[in-house]
Design a protein around this motif. Sequence first.
Motif, PDB file in Angstrom:
ATOM      1  N   ALA A 483     -61.601  78.899  -0.466  1.00 25.67           N
ATOM      2  CA  ALA A 483     -61.388  77.639   0.185  1.00 25.67           C
ATOM      3  C   ALA A 483     -62.690  77.180   1.060  1.00 25.67           C
ATOM      4  O   ALA A 483     -62.997  75.992   0.802  1.00 25.67           O
ATOM      5  CB  ALA A 483     -60.403  77.609   1.365  1.00 25.67           C
ATOM      6  N   VAL A 484     -63.303  78.330   1.616  1.00 22.64           N
ATOM      7  CA  VAL A 484     -64.778  78.061   2.341  1.00 22.64           C
ATOM      8  C   VAL A 484     -65.688  77.656   1.337  1.00 22.64           C
ATOM      9  O   VAL A 484     -66.376  76.864   1.612  1.00 22.64           O
ATOM     10  CB  VAL A 484     -64.913  79.244   3.028  1.00 22.64           C
ATOM     11  CG1 VAL A 484     -66.760  79.167   3.654  1.00 22.64           C
ATOM     12  CG2 VAL A 484     -64.094  79.514   4.404  1.00 22.64           C
ATOM     13  N   LYS A 485     -65.774  78.459   0.144  1.00 23.91           N
ATOM     14  CA  LYS A 485     -66.634  77.940  -0.842  1.00 23.91           C
ATOM     15  C   LYS A 485     -66.556  76.453  -1.369  1.00 23.91           C
ATOM     16  O   LYS A 485     -67.567  75.738  -1.637  1.00 23.91           O
ATOM     17  CB  LYS A 485     -66.704  78.955  -2.258  1.00 23.91           C
ATOM     18  CG  LYS A 485     -67.493  80.294  -1.956  1.00 23.91           C
ATOM     19  CD  LYS A 485     -67.042  81.091  -3.026  1.00 23.91           C
ATOM     20  CE  LYS A 485     -67.656  82.651  -3.034  1.00 23.91           C
ATOM     21  NZ  LYS A 485     -67.540  83.431  -4.348  1.00 23.91           N
ATOM     22  N   GLY A 486     -65.291  76.274  -1.619  1.00 16.76           N
ATOM     23  CA  GLY A 486     -65.231  74.786  -2.090  1.00 16.76           C
ATOM     24  C   GLY A 486     -65.522  73.623  -1.007  1.00 16.76           C
ATOM     25  O   GLY A 486     -66.120  72.430  -1.186  1.00 16.76           O
ATOM     26  N   ILE A 487     -65.280  74.168   0.192  1.00 20.32           N
ATOM     27  CA  ILE A 487     -65.859  73.068   1.210  1.00 20.32           C
ATOM     28  C   ILE A 487     -67.434  72.950   1.336  1.00 20.32           C
ATOM     29  O   ILE A 487     -68.009  72.071   1.324  1.00 20.32           O
ATOM     30  CB  ILE A 487     -65.296  73.309   2.681  1.00 20.32           C
ATOM     31  CG1 ILE A 487     -63.735  73.406   2.809  1.00 20.32           C
ATOM     32  CG2 ILE A 487     -65.600  72.790   3.824  1.00 20.32           C
ATOM     33  CD1 ILE A 487     -63.191  74.154   3.931  1.00 20.32           C
TER      34      ILE A 487
END
Length: 750
Positions: A483-487
Motif C-alpha cells: 500500500a505504501v509503495k503504491g502511494i
Amino acid sequence: MFDKKFSFWALGVALSATILMFCFPPKITFDYDFESFFPQDDEELAYFYAFREQFGNDNDYLLVALGAEDIFEKTFLEKATAVNEKLKGLELVEGTVSLLDMKEPVIGPFGVRNRQTLDLEGDLSKQAEKLMNSPQWSGNLLDSEADYLLIIVNNKNQISKEAGDELYAEISEILSESGINDIKTAGKIKAQGEFVELLQEEFAFFLSISFGLIIVLLLVIFRSFWGVVIPLLVLTIGILWAMAFSLYFGKPLDVMSVMQPTILSVIGLAALVHFFNHYLNMLRDGDARDVAVKESFSELSIAVFLTALTTALGFLSLFFTSVPSLRLFGLYTGVGVMIMFLAVVTIAPGLLYLVPAMKSAQSDSLRTLWRIGMRSAFLSVTKKRITIVCVFVSLSLLSGLALTDLRINGYILDNLPRNHELVKEFEFFDEKFGGSKPLELSLKVGEKADNLLEKEVLLELEKLENFVRENYESAVILSPLSAVKGINKALNSGSENAFRLPSQGQFERVREFVPQALEQSPVQILSHESKEGRMSTRTADMGSLKSNVLNENLYRFLVEEIDENLVEVRLTGTSHLIDISHESVTRQMARGLGVAFLIVAVVAGFLFRSWRISMVVLLPNIIPLLWMCGVIWLLGIELKLTTAIIFTVAFGIVVDDSIHFMSKMRIELAKGKSWLYALKRTYLETGKAIILTTLILGTGFSVLTLSQFGVTYYSGLLISLALVFALLADLLLLPLMLIPLKKIWDKKNH
C-alpha cells in the motif's frame, strides 16, 4: 434363541422398521468441506479463526483467466469488460479485481486523480508494453506472456456449499455467453462443486458395483437361488439402515462415504458366509432345516458378533482422532457395521425358516479336497517352524525399516489424481499467475514500534516480502508495504520505478494518503489502529512436503533476520492448516491404532482370560500392518491425512480371522479336547472359512481401486493386501505361536 418363533418376530420388526424408513425417508445431502480435515486440537486453528474474524477468509475467491491471441486487442477487451461488469453485479460477489477496473492514483498539486490502469480508449500498444514490464501487474493480473487476462472474483465470506454452487452456475453462464472461447477457472466454489458431483457419481457407481459383486460371489459360493436372494436382501436392507442412520442424524455424504456401501456389503457378506456354511454343513450331516437354522445361528452368533465388534471398534477408534472428517467417518461406519450385523441376525434366520432347505453346492470330492488340503497345510506348518518364523521375522524387520523412510505429502486437491481436469486447471494458475493456493502471514506490531506503518517496520516487511517472493515463487503480495509503495508511485506521477519505499523525506507525506489507499485495497490488510495486518499472496500447490521445507526456512529467516521487537510474523491461513493436517498423520494414526490394539487385547483376554494369549493374538495382526508399510514404500505411495485411516481400518478388519480362529479353539477346548488336538481341529475347520472370507473381503475391497478419489483407491489396494497378509499370518504363524502356550493352558486348568 434363534428358534422359529423368535426369528419370525425379529423378521417382522426388521421389515416394519424398513417400511417406516421408506415412509419417512431421510434427506440425502452431499458435501465436501475443506475445513473438516483441520485438526481441532491444534492451537493454529484457534489462531486462524481469530485472524479470519478480523481480516476475512483467505480462499473465498474464484480465479478466472480469459485468453486470446492478443489480449490487448480492443474487441477482446470489450468482451472481457462486459464479463467483468456482469460478475460484479452478482448478488453473492463482493467485487472483482482485474486490470479492467483497476485505477491507479496519481497525486499532484491539485489532489488525487485516479486513472484507469488499462484504458480501452487510449493507445493499447503502449499500455501493453508498460503493463508487461510492470512487476506490479505482470504475472499477477496478466501472465508474463500476455496470453491471459486474470479476473479475481471475490465472493462473500464463508458462503454455504449450496450458495457456492448457485454462484458458480451463474458465473459459468456468464462465461459461456461471453463470446470468449479460451477460459480457465479455479477456486473453492468450483472445487467443492466438482468434488461433490464426482462424489455423487462414485457413490452411485460403488453402490451398484457392490451389489453386482455380491451376486457374483454368492453364485460362486452357494450356486443356488435362495443362496443368492436371501443374502442379497439382507445386505440391501443392512446398507439402507446404515446409510439412513447417518442421514437421519444430519451427516451429509462426503468423500469418505463413497467407501461405506462396499465396506458394509463385504463385511456383511463375510458374516453370512460363516452362518450359511455352518447351516449347509448341518443339513449335509442329516439335520432338519429348523434344527440347522437354529443351531447354526446360535453357535456362531457370539463369534460373528465379536468379529463385527472388533471391526466396528477399529472404525470407532478413528473417533479419537482430532480431525472431524475422520471422526465422523469412523463413528458412522463403526455403527454401520453393527447395524449390518443386526440386519444379518434379525432377517436371515426368519427367511431361512420360510424357504425350502438349501442344498450344498459343494460335491463330496470337493469337500474331501478341502480336508486333504487343510490337513496337508497344517502338517507343513508344524514341520517347517523355523523357516516360517525366519521368513516372517525377516520381512517384518525390512518392513519396519521401510516404515522409517515413508514420506508424508499432501495437496489441496489431495483426493483427486494429479491428471484430473480440475487439478490441471489449478496447475494452470500455478504456472501462469504465481499460484492458486493462498499464503497468509499474520503481522503484529512489536514492542518497540507503535504501528505497522513506521519506516523501520516497513523495512522489515520489505525483507520478508523479498524472501517470500524468491522462495515461494509467489504471485503479487498484498501488505501494508504494498500500500505504501503504491502511494509512493502515485506521488511520482504513476512511474513504475517509484513502486518502492519512499525516501525518508517523502515518508510523512505518503502516510497522509494511507487511509484512502486502504479503502481502495481489494482485501483488508490493516486493522483500524494499524497494529495488526496481513501479508497475503498465492503460491503453487507444491505439496505439504515441499511447503514444510519452505516453512522451516521461513521460520529460520524470521528468527535470524526479522526484528520481532518491530514486527511479529506468524504463518496462518487455510493452506497452512491443511499442511498441518497432513503432517499430523503420524499422530492420528498412532491414536487410532493404539485404541484398536487395546480393544483387540481386551477381546482376546475376555475369550481366554489370559493376557499372554491376548498378546499372541495381537502379534499376527500387527504383522500385516508392517508389511503394508513395506508395500507403501515399494510403490512409492506418500502418506497423508486420509491414508491414516487405512492402518486403523485394516487392523479392525484383519483381526476378524484371528477372533474366529480363537473362538473356534475355545469351543473345542470347552468340549474337553486337549490343547494340541483343539488347535488341529480349529485349523482344519476354520481354515476354509478364513480363506473364503479373505477372498470375499479382498475381492470387495479391491473394487475400490476403480475410484478416482485417492483415499478410496489406496484404501482398496492396501486393505486388500493387508487381508492377504493377515491370512498368511493366521494360517502360518498363529498356530506356531499357540503351540508353546499348551503348558500355560494346562496349568490354568489343572
